[in-house]
Write a protein that holds these residues in place. Structure first.
Motif, mmCIF file in Angstrom:
data_model
loop_
_atom_site.group_PDB
_atom_site.id
_atom_site.type_symbol
_atom_site.label_atom_id
_atom_site.label_comp_id
_atom_site.label_asym_id
_atom_site.label_seq_id
_atom_site.Cartn_x
_atom_site.Cartn_y
_atom_site.Cartn_z
ATOM 1 N N ALA A 3 0.868 -1.180 0.000
ATOM 2 C CA ALA A 3 0.000 0.000 0.000
ATOM 3 C C ALA A 3 0.901 1.224 0.000
ATOM 4 O O ALA A 3 2.009 1.183 0.545
ATOM 5 N N HIS A 4 0.453 2.310 -0.638
ATOM 6 C CA HIS A 4 1.303 3.495 -0.654
ATOM 7 C C HIS A 4 0.964 4.410 0.520
ATOM 8 O O HIS A 4 -0.206 4.601 0.870
ATOM 9 N N HIS A 5 1.994 5.012 1.123
ATOM 10 C CA HIS A 5 1.792 5.868 2.307
ATOM 11 C C HIS A 5 1.766 7.353 1.951
ATOM 12 O O HIS A 5 1.419 8.190 2.773
ATOM 13 N N LEU B 221 -8.837 8.507 2.626
ATOM 14 C CA LEU B 221 -9.221 7.336 1.841
ATOM 15 C C LEU B 221 -8.061 6.932 0.933
ATOM 16 O O LEU B 221 -7.744 5.752 0.788
ATOM 17 N N ASP B 222 -7.385 7.908 0.385
ATOM 18 C CA ASP B 222 -6.263 7.654 -0.552
ATOM 19 C C ASP B 222 -4.920 8.070 0.075
ATOM 20 O O ASP B 222 -4.392 9.131 -0.228
ATOM 21 N N ASN B 223 -4.262 7.381 0.868
ATOM 22 C CA ASN B 223 -4.415 5.934 1.029
ATOM 23 C C ASN B 223 -4.099 5.505 2.459
ATOM 24 O O ASN B 223 -3.497 4.462 2.703
ATOM 25 N N ALA B 224 -4.571 6.361 3.417
ATOM 26 C CA ALA B 224 -4.375 5.922 4.815
ATOM 27 C C ALA B 224 -5.103 4.601 5.025
ATOM 28 O O ALA B 224 -4.652 3.731 5.767
ATOM 29 N N CYS C 56 5.521 7.590 -2.865
ATOM 30 C CA CYS C 56 5.482 8.199 -4.173
ATOM 31 C C CYS C 56 4.570 7.560 -5.207
ATOM 32 O O CYS C 56 4.861 7.611 -6.410
ATOM 33 N N GLU C 57 3.453 6.999 -4.753
ATOM 34 C CA GLU C 57 2.508 6.437 -5.732
ATOM 35 C C GLU C 57 1.865 7.565 -6.527
ATOM 36 O O GLU C 57 1.696 7.471 -7.740
ATOM 37 N N GLU C 58 1.570 8.663 -5.829
ATOM 38 C CA GLU C 58 0.864 9.758 -6.481
ATOM 39 C C GLU C 58 1.704 10.437 -7.561
ATOM 40 O O GLU C 58 1.183 11.149 -8.412
ATOM 41 N N SER C 59 2.993 10.231 -7.508
ATOM 42 C CA SER C 59 3.879 10.886 -8.478
ATOM 43 C C SER C 59 4.224 9.954 -9.622
ATOM 44 O O SER C 59 5.175 10.207 -10.359
ATOM 45 N N PHE D 119 -3.333 -2.677 -1.799
ATOM 46 C CA PHE D 119 -4.498 -1.995 -1.234
ATOM 47 C C PHE D 119 -4.363 -0.493 -1.491
ATOM 48 O O PHE D 119 -3.398 0.135 -1.027
ATOM 49 N N ASP D 120 -5.299 0.067 -2.215
ATOM 50 C CA ASP D 120 -5.264 1.498 -2.526
ATOM 51 C C ASP D 120 -6.688 2.038 -2.549
ATOM 52 O O ASP D 120 -7.492 1.614 -3.363
ATOM 53 N N ALA D 121 -7.013 2.933 -1.595
ATOM 54 C CA ALA D 121 -8.324 3.592 -1.543
ATOM 55 C C ALA D 121 -9.415 2.609 -1.132
ATOM 56 O O ALA D 121 -10.109 2.065 -1.983
HETATM 57 ZN ZN LIG Z 1 -3.866 6.056 -4.050
#
Ligand SMILES: [Zn+2]
Length: 558
Positions: free
Chosen positions: A324-326, A346-349, A380-383, A408-410
């Motif tokens: 999962a991305h932090h 939600l994205d992505n706690a 850095c998933e969002e990037s 696991f994402d969102a």
């Molecule tokens: Zn995400």
């Protein structure tokens, strides 16, 4: 007599069909279901509350919130009894990041037939630098309309037709052809339909830049998301010699319409031309120059890695990865309420919390699984999926020994569902594992509800897939328990339009954790079954990633 025989025969056929349709039960070790029960509200809500707090400042990579999130995750892993799994024996797989904050001019001028048009930044165009340098410039370049900008030999499709596009600015449509199920998988968006492919392919053609024409249907999100995601500091891995365009830009549909009209063209007519294999690039007779200045920063972030070593003398050298991305968007443009913190609850706690809860379940098993379980909380998933891409390029297990990943994402914050939406269904033998795990919960696995969004290419399992590792990425579907039909689609779309990548993606009392808990339990059982199985999962024949694993000896089914 004969009527009874008929009824009995029908019953038999039905029973057989049901039995045949039902997925083969999961091969789970003793205590698995009891261990799954430790995945409960407290185990998920606590980490969500912490990670989504304003104090974490939206967890932008290499910022204070990023370090806080990483330390928090490492301390929870240690508390759970996991072992540090990063190179050097620590919890963190650190990697360098380059931050690029592009300043684009208020207006961008285009000239044609003695006339000029200036597009306004933010309202009409967005531009970001493709290079990690203080300034990029494009001088007097011609605009060329290239349709979808796709070259796909497997579909006999080539929008470039060998035309010399070096130094040009490509004007390109988003998405991929979606009108024929036999062509580019119809409505399902393939990687060819992703914005990143458009810029990558323009770079391969030697173009100076590319402008993607934004329409909400072809992007599957509104202009607001482009504004927020493409401005402010962007993060990249340090350049490694790959080809790049200088300018990556977007225009609104209205601006695109004005722009092509400057050259004497009609946007609808151009787009209609693109709906054909015969399409050839169309020079628009429009020229432009642009200079972008960039603030370049160098920072560091990290993937947090913890593991539970396997018990099998051979299979312990192989791993199942829970991921999962932090990270999230950090501090950015204020919303209507003046809120500047993009909390990313939600994205992505949610995903991080689900993976930590799954780790707690693994630690509750009476016996350790056969394969090693690696927990990778990536950055850095969002990037652009950078943390998972970095891991896949620097794996702590030989990539061919990674059996699968569960990403696991969102998470689902609206309650229990009767269905589970599996993104990328039909790609690997993991489908059966997911179906069997869902069946244990009385749920059914369905296709992803919005295949046009290209969900398979938009989260971290994609980095592993590109390295040949099959994965699972699923969450509750749209058939909510105790709700009217259509309710699920309505609430998820409303949430997406109002809160996706906005400061208002915040944890609140209205959240219902039941669905997220059930999804995490399902992921735990599916991953555990993969960890126990003699053979690794495989891609289905003909899948776009299948060829990546056939060359690797360890993958051949035993
Ligand atoms: Zn995400």
């Amino acid at each position: 007599m004969s009527r009874n025989l008929g009824v009995a025969a029908t019953f038999l056929v039905l029973a057989t069909a049901v039995a045949l349709a039902a997925p083969a039960p999961l091969d789970l070790p003793p205590g698995a279901q009891a261990a799954a029960k430790v995945i409960a509200k407290g185990a998920i809500e606590g980490p969500v509350r912490f990670l989504a707090d304003d104090q974490l400042e939206g967890r932008a990579p290499s910022h204070r919130g990023d370090v806080l999130a990483r330390n928090y995750v490492a301390s929870v892993m240690e508390l759970l009894g996991l072992q540090p799994a990063a190179p050097g024996g620590g919890w963190e797989q650190r990697f360098e990041l380059v931050g690029i904050n592009t300043h684009a001019p208020e207006t961008w001028a285009f000239r044609a037939r003695g006339d000029e048009l200036a597009l306004r930044f933010w309202e009409e165009y967005i531009a970001a630098s493709g290079l990690q340098v203080p300034e990029v410039s494009v001088g007097d370049a011609e605009l060329v309309f290239v349709g979808y900008g796709i070259q796909a030999p497997e579909y006999g499709w080539d929008d470039f037709k060998g035309v010399d596009l070096r130094g040009k600015i490509l004007f390109v449509m988003n998405n991929d052809p979606d009108w024929d199920p036999a062509l580019f998988a119809g409505k399902r968006r393939l990687y060819y339909g992703r914005w990143s492919y458009k810029y990558e392919n323009a770079a391969r053609a030697g173009a100076a830049g590319a402008i993607i024409i934004h329409t909400t249907p072809s992007a599957a999100y509104g202009w607001k998301v482009v504004q927020n995601s493409w401005t402010g500091e962007q993060f990249e891995l340090p350049e490694a010699g790959e080809v790049r365009v200088k300018v990556r830009a977007w225009t609104t549909e209205a601006a695109a319409r004005k722009l092509v009209a400057l050259g004497g063209f009609d946007l609808d007519a151009l787009m209609a031309k693109a709906h054909s294999r015969e399409f050839k690039p169309i020079p628009l007779g429009i020229r432009t120059s642009l200079t972008l200045t960039n603030e370049i920063s160098h920072g560091e972030t990290a993937n947090v890695l913890g593991m539970l070593p396997g018990s099998d003398p051979v299979l312990k050298d192989q791993a199942v990865v829970f991921m999962a991305h932090h990270d999230h968007l950090g501090i950015g443009k204020p919303d209507a309420k003046g809120d500047v913190i993009y909390n990313g609850a939600l994205d992505n706690a949610t995903g991080v919390a689900q993976v930590l809860a799954i780790a707690k379940a693994f630690m509750a098993l009476p016996e350790r699984p056969r394969r090693t379980i690696l927990f990778a909380i990536v950055s850095c998933e969002e990037s652009g999926l950078l943390g998972s891409a970095y891991y896949a390029a620097h794996p702590t297990f030989p990539i061919e020994k990674i059996a699968a990943d569960v990403n696991f994402d969102a998470g689902n914050i609206f309650g229990k569902t009767r269905d589970v939406a599996l993104v990328g269904k039909g790609k690997s033998t993991l489908d059966q594992v997911a179906e069997a795990a869902a069946a244990l919960q009385g749920r059914v696995v369905t296709d992803e509800p919005f295949p046009d969004r290209g969900g398979y290419y938009r989260s971290d399992h994609f980095s592993f897939a590109r390295a040949g590792v099959p994965g699972l990425y699923f969450k509750g579907g749209l058939d909510f328990v105790g709700r009217e039909p259509g309710w699920g689609k309505q609430v998820t779309e409303e949430w997406g339009n109002a809160h996706y990548h906005q400061p208002s993606d915040e944890y609140g009392p209205s959240w219902n954790f039941d669905g997220m808990i059930e999804d995490a339990q399902m992921g735990f059982l599916a991953g555990l079954a993969v960890a126990q199985a003699d053979a690794m999962p495989t891609w289905l024949p003909g899948d776009e990633f299948a060829k990546l694993r056939q060359t690797t000896p360890a993958r051949k089914p035993e």
